[in-house]
Design an enzyme around this catalytic site. Sequence first.
Site, short mmCIF file in Angstrom:
data_model
loop_
_atom_site.label_atom_id
_atom_site.label_comp_id
_atom_site.label_asym_id
_atom_site.label_seq_id
_atom_site.Cartn_x
_atom_site.Cartn_y
_atom_site.Cartn_z
N GLU A 3 130.93 68.93 -33.89
CA GLU A 3 131.20 69.93 -32.83
C GLU A 3 129.87 70.59 -32.45
O GLU A 3 129.23 71.23 -33.29
CB GLU A 3 132.19 70.99 -33.35
CG GLU A 3 132.43 72.17 -32.42
CD GLU A 3 132.92 71.75 -31.04
OE1 GLU A 3 134.03 71.22 -30.92
OE2 GLU A 3 132.14 71.93 -30.07
N ASP B 219 137.46 67.56 -23.92
CA ASP B 219 137.22 68.25 -22.65
C ASP B 219 137.81 67.43 -21.50
O ASP B 219 137.54 66.24 -21.38
CB ASP B 219 135.71 68.44 -22.43
CG ASP B 219 135.15 69.51 -23.35
OD1 ASP B 219 135.89 70.47 -23.68
OD2 ASP B 219 133.99 69.38 -23.77
N LYS C 191 137.61 67.12 -12.48
CA LYS C 191 137.16 66.57 -11.18
C LYS C 191 136.88 65.08 -11.31
O LYS C 191 136.25 64.65 -12.29
CB LYS C 191 135.88 67.28 -10.73
CG LYS C 191 136.11 68.72 -10.35
CD LYS C 191 134.83 69.37 -9.86
CE LYS C 191 135.09 70.82 -9.56
NZ LYS C 191 133.89 71.65 -9.69
C1 LIG Z 1 138.83 71.47 -25.15
S1 LIG Z 1 137.97 71.69 -26.64
C2 LIG Z 1 139.19 71.33 -27.90
C3 LIG Z 1 138.79 71.83 -29.26
C4 LIG Z 1 139.79 71.53 -30.39
N1 LIG Z 1 139.85 70.12 -30.68
C5 LIG Z 1 141.17 72.07 -30.07
O1 LIG Z 1 142.08 71.25 -29.86
O2 LIG Z 1 141.32 73.30 -30.04
C6 LIG Z 1 136.94 70.23 -26.72
C7 LIG Z 1 135.82 70.33 -27.74
O3 LIG Z 1 135.11 69.10 -27.80
C8 LIG Z 1 133.74 69.40 -28.01
N2 LIG Z 1 132.96 68.23 -27.57
C9 LIG Z 1 132.71 67.83 -26.31
N3 LIG Z 1 131.94 66.74 -26.31
C10 LIG Z 1 131.69 66.43 -27.60
C11 LIG Z 1 130.92 65.44 -28.24
N4 LIG Z 1 130.23 64.51 -27.54
N5 LIG Z 1 130.86 65.43 -29.59
C12 LIG Z 1 131.53 66.36 -30.29
N6 LIG Z 1 132.27 67.34 -29.75
C13 LIG Z 1 132.34 67.38 -28.42
C14 LIG Z 1 133.51 70.64 -27.18
O4 LIG Z 1 132.37 71.36 -27.60
C15 LIG Z 1 134.80 71.41 -27.40
O5 LIG Z 1 134.71 72.30 -28.48
#
Ligand SMILES: C[S@@+](CC[C@H](N)C(=O)[O-])C[C@H]1O[C@@H](n2cnc3c(N)ncnc32)[C@H](O)[C@@H]1O
Length: 234
Positions: free
Chosen positions: A90, A139, A143
């Site tokens: 993360e 994420d 878009k």
């Molecule tokens: C929408 S949040 C969901 C967080 C958690 N899994 C939840 O369900 O509450 C998506 C998370 O993925 C992380 N993230 C995005 N791209 C990533 C990557 N390449 N490697 C690791 N984490 C990533 C973001 O920082 C974010 O905290």
Amino acid sequence: MTHPTRPHRNFYGRLKGKSLKSSQKTYIDEDLAALSPGAVGWAENPTRTDLDLKALFGGKPVWLEIGFGGGEHLVHQAAQNPDVGIIGAEPYINGVAMLLGKIRRANVQNLAVHPGDARDLMDVLPAQSVDRAFLLYPDPWPKKRHHRRRFVTQEHLVPLAETLKPGAILRVATDIPDYVRQALEEVPKAGFDWLAECPADWREPWDDWLSTRYEQKALREGRTPHYLTFRRAS
Ligand SMILES: C[S@@+](CC[C@H](N)C(=O)[O-])C[C@H]1O[C@@H](n2cnc3c(N)ncnc32)[C@H](O)[C@@H]1O
């Protein structure tokens, strides 16, 4: 995490939110280094380029959670599965700090934390070393022009497939119908089979599920979770 041939990568998400509480700064200062997946094994052999998972987890099966957010699901799985070693990745430092607090309170010992991009972690995971992976509410990038930033693209899925053992399980949860569409198109292309046999298989959570912060937000806002289970082809 160092890797001699690591390419430059753009990361589009948030790395930092509001200021950390002083307790969270303490967790980062005191706990994070020892929880690094590179803390064991590389010290004895700094020229190696991949992680020594046997040194890290003593030969236990290894699971991986990508983007663990606040870490509630990661700590839950670690507590429920003491015979498994779990690595979480993360980049959002506030999430990492939240996780470290939860690790202290739950006193789990079978976790490692990569406070960065999962792609950098996958660079140093040995091929076919991971038994299970979780991608929970990645994420959404709603878009269309941003869909290529989604985790369910070949850029991310091919290295993930390489790190997973044949037969390993990949769980993907999302509340975004178009993310389901893209996952069902792209994940099989990377060498996975979707295991659903009936609608309950994607509508009902897994038996050992712990609802995440993001899922709670999605439910409050009226969106519907989808639970996709894939298996790495043999
Ligand atoms: C929408 S949040 C969901 C967080 C958690 N899994 C939840 O369900 O509450 C998506 C998370 O993925 C992380 N993230 C995005 N791209 C990533 C990557 N390449 N490697 C690791 N984490 C990533 C973001 O920082 C974010 O905290």
